[in-house]
Design a protein around this motif. Structure first.
Motif, short mmCIF file in Angstrom:
data_model
loop_
_atom_site.label_atom_id
_atom_site.label_comp_id
_atom_site.label_asym_id
_atom_site.label_seq_id
_atom_site.Cartn_x
_atom_site.Cartn_y
_atom_site.Cartn_z
N UNK A 92 99.02 14.59 82.21
CA UNK A 92 100.47 14.81 82.28
C UNK A 92 100.84 16.12 82.95
N UNK A 93 100.02 17.14 82.76
CA UNK A 93 100.35 18.47 83.31
C UNK A 93 99.95 18.62 84.78
N UNK A 94 99.26 17.65 85.34
CA UNK A 94 98.83 17.74 86.74
C UNK A 94 99.95 17.27 87.67
N UNK A 95 100.46 18.14 88.54
CA UNK A 95 101.52 17.72 89.46
C UNK A 95 101.02 16.68 90.45
N UNK A 96 101.93 15.81 90.83
CA UNK A 96 101.65 14.78 91.83
C UNK A 96 102.39 15.14 93.11
N UNK A 97 101.69 15.06 94.23
CA UNK A 97 102.28 15.38 95.53
C UNK A 97 102.58 14.08 96.27
N UNK A 98 103.69 14.10 97.00
CA UNK A 98 104.05 12.95 97.82
C UNK A 98 104.70 13.40 99.12
N UNK A 99 104.69 12.52 100.11
CA UNK A 99 105.25 12.85 101.42
C UNK A 99 105.53 11.57 102.18
N UNK A 100 106.37 11.70 103.18
CA UNK A 100 106.62 10.62 104.13
C UNK A 100 107.29 11.22 105.36
N UNK A 101 107.16 10.53 106.49
CA UNK A 101 107.91 10.91 107.70
C UNK A 101 108.43 9.63 108.35
N UNK A 102 109.42 9.81 109.21
CA UNK A 102 110.01 8.69 109.92
C UNK A 102 109.02 8.06 110.90
N UNK A 103 109.16 6.76 111.08
CA UNK A 103 108.23 5.97 111.88
C UNK A 103 108.00 6.52 113.30
N UNK A 104 109.01 7.04 114.01
CA UNK A 104 108.72 7.56 115.35
C UNK A 104 107.72 8.72 115.37
#
Length: 180
Positions: free
Chosen positions: A85-97
């Motif tokens: 529970x204490x471990x942060x989760x990282x996420x990301x995304x960028x636009x298709x072009x």
């Protein structure tokens, strides 16, 4: 935080048009576990709520000043990965072009550099749908290692039908000098 190509900065409501431009694409959001945005107002509300956190940043393409994606760790990346529970989760995304240009790797290296220099967080977790292996390659390039765990996440768009591969990054971070 910045590189020669990218600026990571906090979100502003004035970013709503850029966010909608890329977040309304029918391929972008579902790859990351969220439905395509249906209006600029929806994108503005996401900026006000989900992206309104000190460890969530807009990815800005410096050449144009345009917001092309998002990256962060903590509450904006809430999902049900099998991690402490204490471990942060990282996420990301960028636009298709902008896919396939090393941008997510560059942005994730910046965030990891920030974590190393500004926090005492010992590890971060992340995951990617197995039908989106490019996201996993980004993580691996940045020093994340597979945990051997796979899960399904009903809280993510399409998550109950698609397996998620879980990876973890731990200090020390040997990649600081490469791109960040």
């Amino acid at each position: 935080m910045e590189t020669s190509r990218l600026l990571l900065r906090h979100w502003q409501e004035s970013d709503a048009n850029d966010l909608y431009r890329y977040a309304s694409d029918t391929e972008t959001g579902p790859r990351a576990g969220w439905p395509p945005h249906t209006s600029v107002e929806e994108s503005r509300e996401i900026i006000r709520t989900v992206f309104n956190h000190p460890t969530t940043w807009a990815i800005v393409w410096k050449e144009t000043g345009e917001v092309i994606g998002a990256i962060g760790y903590g509450p904006s990346c809430n999902c049900s990965l099998p991690v402490p529970e204490e471990e942060p989760i990282v996420g990301y995304w960028i636009g298709k072009p902008y896919w396939g240009k090393g941008i997510c790797t560059e942005a994730l290296l910046l965030v990891l550099k920030y974590v190393c220099q500004q926090t005492s967080i010992p590890s971060l977790a992340s995951g990617h749908f197995t039908d989106n292996p490019a996201s996993g390659r980004v993580m691996e390039k940045c020093g994340f290692l597979p945990t051997g765990d796979f899960c399904y996440d009903n809280s993510l768009y399409g998550g109950s039908q698609r397996p998620i591969r879980v990876l973890r990054w731990k200090r020390p971070f040997p990649h600081l000098g490469k791109q960040a």
